[in-house]
Design a protein around this motif. Structure first.
Motif, PDB file in Angstrom:
ATOM      1  N   ARG A 176      11.791 -51.565  71.195  1.00  0.00           N
ATOM      2  CA  ARG A 176      12.641 -51.279  72.343  1.00  0.00           C
ATOM      3  C   ARG A 176      11.766 -51.333  73.590  1.00  0.00           C
ATOM      4  NH1 ARG A 176      14.890 -46.098  71.045  1.00  0.00           N
ATOM      5  NH2 ARG A 176      16.345 -47.181  69.673  1.00  0.00           N
ATOM      6  N   ILE A 177      12.367 -51.696  74.723  1.00  0.00           N
ATOM      7  CA  ILE A 177      11.618 -51.784  75.977  1.00  0.00           C
ATOM      8  C   ILE A 177      11.922 -50.573  76.847  1.00  0.00           C
ATOM      9  CG2 ILE A 177      11.142 -53.174  78.029  1.00  0.00           C
ATOM     10  CD1 ILE A 177      12.566 -55.527  76.498  1.00  0.00           C
ATOM     11  N   TYR A 178      10.892 -49.820  77.183  1.00  0.00           N
ATOM     12  CA  TYR A 178      11.005 -48.737  78.158  1.00  0.00           C
ATOM     13  C   TYR A 178      10.328 -49.216  79.439  1.00  0.00           C
ATOM     14  CZ  TYR A 178      12.511 -45.689  74.353  1.00  0.00           C
ATOM     15  OH  TYR A 178      13.209 -45.129  73.320  1.00  0.00           O
ATOM     16  N   TYR A 179      10.456 -48.445  80.506  1.00  0.00           N
ATOM     17  CA  TYR A 179       9.900 -48.858  81.787  1.00  0.00           C
ATOM     18  C   TYR A 179       9.043 -47.739  82.358  1.00  0.00           C
ATOM     19  CZ  TYR A 179      13.313 -52.481  81.080  1.00  0.00           C
ATOM     20  OH  TYR A 179      14.025 -53.521  80.519  1.00  0.00           O
ATOM     21  N   ALA A 180       7.929 -48.129  82.983  1.00  0.00           N
ATOM     22  CA  ALA A 180       6.963 -47.133  83.441  1.00  0.00           C
ATOM     23  C   ALA A 180       6.508 -47.403  84.863  1.00  0.00           C
ATOM     24  CB  ALA A 180       5.759 -47.127  82.504  1.00  0.00           C
ATOM     25  N   LEU A 181       6.184 -46.330  85.565  1.00  0.00           N
ATOM     26  CA  LEU A 181       5.560 -46.410  86.881  1.00  0.00           C
ATOM     27  C   LEU A 181       4.081 -46.151  86.682  1.00  0.00           C
ATOM     28  CD1 LEU A 181       5.791 -46.614  89.983  1.00  0.00           C
ATOM     29  CD2 LEU A 181       6.123 -44.127  90.015  1.00  0.00           C
ATOM     30  N   ASP A 182       3.262 -47.156  86.973  1.00  0.00           N
ATOM     31  CA  ASP A 182       1.819 -47.035  86.783  1.00  0.00           C
ATOM     32  C   ASP A 182       1.234 -46.112  87.855  1.00  0.00           C
ATOM     33  OD1 ASP A 182      -1.101 -47.797  87.064  1.00  0.00           O
ATOM     34  OD2 ASP A 182      -0.543 -48.961  85.303  1.00  0.00           O
ATOM     35  N   LEU A 183       0.480 -45.109  87.405  1.00  0.00           N
ATOM     36  CA  LEU A 183      -0.100 -44.131  88.332  1.00  0.00           C
ATOM     37  C   LEU A 183      -1.613 -44.247  88.414  1.00  0.00           C
ATOM     38  CD1 LEU A 183       2.039 -41.083  87.163  1.00  0.00           C
ATOM     39  CD2 LEU A 183       2.467 -42.566  89.127  1.00  0.00           C
TER      40      LEU A 183
END
Length: 275
Positions: free
Chosen positions: A118-125
């Motif tokens: 499954r594809i989740y989405y992330a904000l790179d910090l």
């Protein structure tokens, strides 16, 4: 002297002493918890798992634990905006068994991918990333399609340096840049098409864990056995395991396959057709 839960609890209390955090120990479940006093958000740590790592690696294991838990707590306590941060939004691949909600009950943003992933989405910090939640999109009036478009563009912009290895006349290519998005590169269709165009035999792709993407140019039956063993080994060793099943890439589609010893791969439907 052998480490026990009480001694490890004291070590962890020293490591996570912070005026804004609260620590607690659940003796029955053998778990140590660190949480923000104000919000109650936090992380529970399995004491037996920590002891097992400590007995192998000593204080270095606790250094690593302290870093990752502290980073995760920091992310929990921050408010993140997406507008202006578009270039830091990336897709991340997870197993289909991965939770769809946070422990706080917030719905995570995701798209379906294959029967195994499954594809989740992330904000790179920078040193970590935050998985995006549905309410973050609602707050800014964004759509899932917009996130898909932005994240796909960003993953295509990543470098794709690979290491090549040849075993029994089969070619294997490993992408392991350690940037957190190695498995995500399976979503780069132009990369898959390029590998397919240059393959001599059948192209297989594997994402056993988050930090590796494997391409296999299978040119004989032995290649399938090698790929099966390789994928299982990586899956068992990965910090964020995804799937031990590789995929055959054909007609721009990824088909999860079970590798049968000394045989060409087959999935359930193919086997049923043969009966």
């Amino acid at each position: 002297m052998k480490m026990n839960s009480i001694k490890m609890k004291k070590k962890l209390e020293e490591r996570f002493h912070n005026s804004e955090w609260r620590t607690s120990f659940n003796r029955d479940k053998d778990k140590f918890r660190v949480e923000w006093k104000e919000s109650g958000q936090g992380i529970s740590i399995s004491i037996p798992n920590v002891i097992a790592k400590y007995e192998v690696r000593g204080e270095a294991a606790l250094d690593e634990l302290q870093y990752h838990v502290s980073e995760a707590l920091k992310v929990m306590n921050e408010t993140h905006e997406l507008t202006g941060q578009e270039r830091y939004i990336f897709p991340v691949i997870r197993a289909t068994s991965f939770p769809r909600k946070t422990k706080a009950g917030k719905k995570l943003l995701f798209s379906e991918h294959t029967a195994e992933t499954r594809i989740y989405y992330a904000l790179d910090l920078g040193t970590s990333y935050k998985l995006l939640e549905e309410e973050m999109l609602e707050a800014e009036g964004w759509t899932l399609d917009r996130i898909k478009e932005i994240s796909t563009f960003n993953v295509r912009s990543l470098e794709n340096k690979s290491k090549h290895d040849q075993v029994a006349d089969n070619d294997f290519y490993f992408i392991a840049s350690q940037d957190g998005y190695d498995a995500s590169r399976i979503l780069n269709e132009s990369l898959l098409e390029e590998m397919k165009a240059n393959s001599k035999g059948e192209l297989a792709v594997a994402v056993p864990h988050q930090d590796v993407l494997i391409f296999a140019d299978i040119q004989n039956k032995t290649g399938y056995d090698i790929l099966a063993q390789m994928t299982m080994k990586f899956f068992a060793e990965g910090r964020v395991p995804i799937t031990s099943l590789p995929f055959i890439y054909e007609d721009k589609k990824l088909e999860p396959v079970f590798i049968l010893a000394k045989n060409r791969p087959a999935n359930d439907s193919r086997k049923d057709d043969e009966k």
